[in-house]
Design an enzyme around this catalytic site. Structure first.
Site, short mmCIF file in Angstrom:
data_model
loop_
_atom_site.label_atom_id
_atom_site.label_comp_id
_atom_site.label_asym_id
_atom_site.label_seq_id
_atom_site.Cartn_x
_atom_site.Cartn_y
_atom_site.Cartn_z
N GLY A 1 -6.49 5.27 -0.16
CA GLY A 1 -7.79 5.29 0.48
C GLY A 1 -8.62 4.09 0.06
O GLY A 1 -8.17 2.94 0.16
N TYR B 1 0.83 -1.21 0.00
CA TYR B 1 0.00 0.00 0.00
C TYR B 1 0.86 1.26 0.00
O TYR B 1 1.84 1.39 0.74
CB TYR B 1 -0.92 0.04 1.23
#
Length: 507
Positions: free
Chosen positions: A59, A52
């Protein structure tokens, strides 16, 4: 020169950087940590691992993988799309603080950013290249995304910066400095915008201004004491030591320092047995505000040296964790608490203004301090203005931190609103400063009626200082000009005022 390490930045150093344009240098050990963290990111990209913030969307898009050839575009799209701040820009000094604080946080070496980006941030500080950053639009969780994106976009040659009080294109400024904008690599856009530096930067400026204002409130209150023949017995050290709050003891001591040698103040029984609370309880009321300042200082100095982005990289990239250090709740609470401290300095100041102008309370001073009562209104409406500012502060004091609105398709389902709290605290400080400016104006006039030569030496010095740009009230005039002059002068002061060198405490 302030050496930034990511570990030990203090508010006094920020005062020098913000108000004296002190330059910064980067610690070599910190840069070595940054380099190791960057190498870990580059290994992840080259090995094709999915992590990530490095090669995924953000998000709610965190489950979308990004191809290696699109990593540069991902960073640029991120900061462009997130640079949607609105409203009036932060003060330039807040913008400067924001750059310093983001730089210091990245120096901790948990963010995977290149050394070159940090050197560019340091260049911005040292050459006063301050981004224009809109002050509204942050939820204070997932970082101050919108404000920090307006900071980051300057690095890539877009957006605007301050120059001689004007907003100019960032690309123009880089051209003038002979530098090319940077191209952000994997994770760097996210590393720049995921953090609490907008609320913390505003919080730092708030604290520095509130500390100065708290000191100023003491000499202003002392001059009011002189104008009203206040009773100094209430400041006797034994009274305050009996309660035990250090801050209360300190305020009482400083009040006696300001009033040392005054022929205008009185003792119990000289004119009356005791004063009203707004005079008698100055150490208790102001001291409580100082307690809040102490709490807020502690939280700010932790946050100024905190890693607040996401994900964080540990153990040379072997451990990468998505956490929530970007959540601004600690600073949100601190800023809401600071608002109460500032509100009370203004509240009690307005009550002293009322005593200065009210002929039933001001110990024989002219009604409303007027040179010709009836024909001239004197300071009558100055008390109205102070009351209005105090009332406005009561609405701004509503805690921002009790609110939360979910965002990013409910992935970010609790936010701090800390940046709103910090902004409102800044507004309240401006209001409180003007209230105290009104008290100062009235106290100058009241002590003049009593006799300047009877004032303490320290307060005579203050009287001379402020009378150099604020004439006596010998005729009605547009008093807003005086209040704005006094307020501006107060804002330009920093830290603790200087007493007379001859002061020695006797009780």
């Amino acid at each position: 020169m302030v050496l930034l390490t990511g570990e030990n930045l203090h508010l006094e150093e920020m005062r020098s950087i913000i108000y004296k344009n002190e330059k910064v240098d980067l610690d070599t050990e910190a840069l070595a940590r940054v380099q190791k963290s960057r190498e870990a990111v580059e290994r992840i990209v080259s090995e094709g691992r999915t992590v990530y913030g490095i090669n995924t969307g953000f998000g709610k898009f965190s489950d979308v993988s990004i191809d290696e050839e699109d990593v540069h575009a991902l960073q640029l799209h991120l900061i462009r799309s997130h640079a949607c701040g609105i409203g009036e820009p932060f003060e330039e000094r807040v913008s400067r603080a924001m750059v310093v604080l983001r730089l210091n946080a990245l120096l901790k070496g948990f963010s995977g950013i290149r050394v070159d980006v940090l050197k560019r941030l340091a260049y911005m500080v040292n050459h006063s290249i301050h981004p224009v950053i809109p002050s509204q639009g942050s939820l204070g969780a997932s970082g101050d995304l919108a404000p920090l994106s307006h900071l980051a976009i300057v690095i890539v040659g877009e957006g605007f910066v301050w120059k001689d009080g004007m907003q100019v294109a960032a690309k123009q400024v880089w051209d003038e400095h002979g530098l090319d904008p940077l191209v952000l690599e994997a994770k760097e856009g996210l590393a720049l915008i995921n953090g609490t530096q907008a609320m913390t930067a505003q919080g730092v400026v708030n604290w520095l201004e509130a500390e100065t204002l708290a000191y100023q409130s003491e000499w202003i209150a002392a001059m009011t004491m002189e104008a009203l023949h206040g009773i100094t017995d209430a400041f006797h050290p034994a009274v305050h030591q009996a309660r035990g709050y250090v801050e209360q003891v300190d305020v009482a001591r400083r009040m006696l320092e300001w009033l040392e040698g005054s022929q205008l103040v009185t003792k119990q029984g000289d004119k009356r047995v005791q004063d009203a609370y707004s005079l008698r309880c100055i150490p208790q009321i102001h001291g409580a505000s100082w307690q809040v300042l102490g709490y807020v200082k502690e939280k700010l100095e932790i946050e100024m040296n905190a890693a607040t982005d996401n994900p964080l990289i540990f153990e040379d990239g072997e451990v990468i964790i998505s956490g929530g250090n970007f959540h601004g709740q600690p600073i949100a609470f601190a800023m809401d608490f600071l608002k109460l401290s500032v509100a009370e300095l203004a509240n009690v100041s307005e009550r002293r203004i009322e005593r200065l102008v009210n002929p039933q309370l001001n110990e024989g001073l002219p009604p409303f301090l007027s040179p010709q009562p009836g024909l001239q209104s004197g300071a009558m409406i100055l008390q109205y203005a102070a009351a209005s500012l105090v009332s406005e502060n009561k609405t701004l004091a509503h805690p921002a931190s009790v609110d939360s609105i979910p965002s990013s398709a409910n992935q970010e389902d609790h936010v701090s609103m800390g940046t709103i709290g910090a902004r409102h605290a800044g507004m309240m400080i401006q209001n409180a400063r003007r209230v105290l400016a009104i008290e100062a104006f009235c106290a100058l006039q009241g002590s003049e009626y009593r006799g300047k030569n009877k004032m303490s030496e320290s307060l005579q010095n203050k009287w001379d200082e402020y009378r150099s740009f604020t004439p006596s009230m010998d005729e009605d005039r547009v008093f807003s000009t005086d209040i704005e002059r006094i307020s501006a002068h107060m804002k330009n002061e920093t830290g603790k005022p200087v007493y007379s060198s001859k002061v020695s405490i006797t009780v």
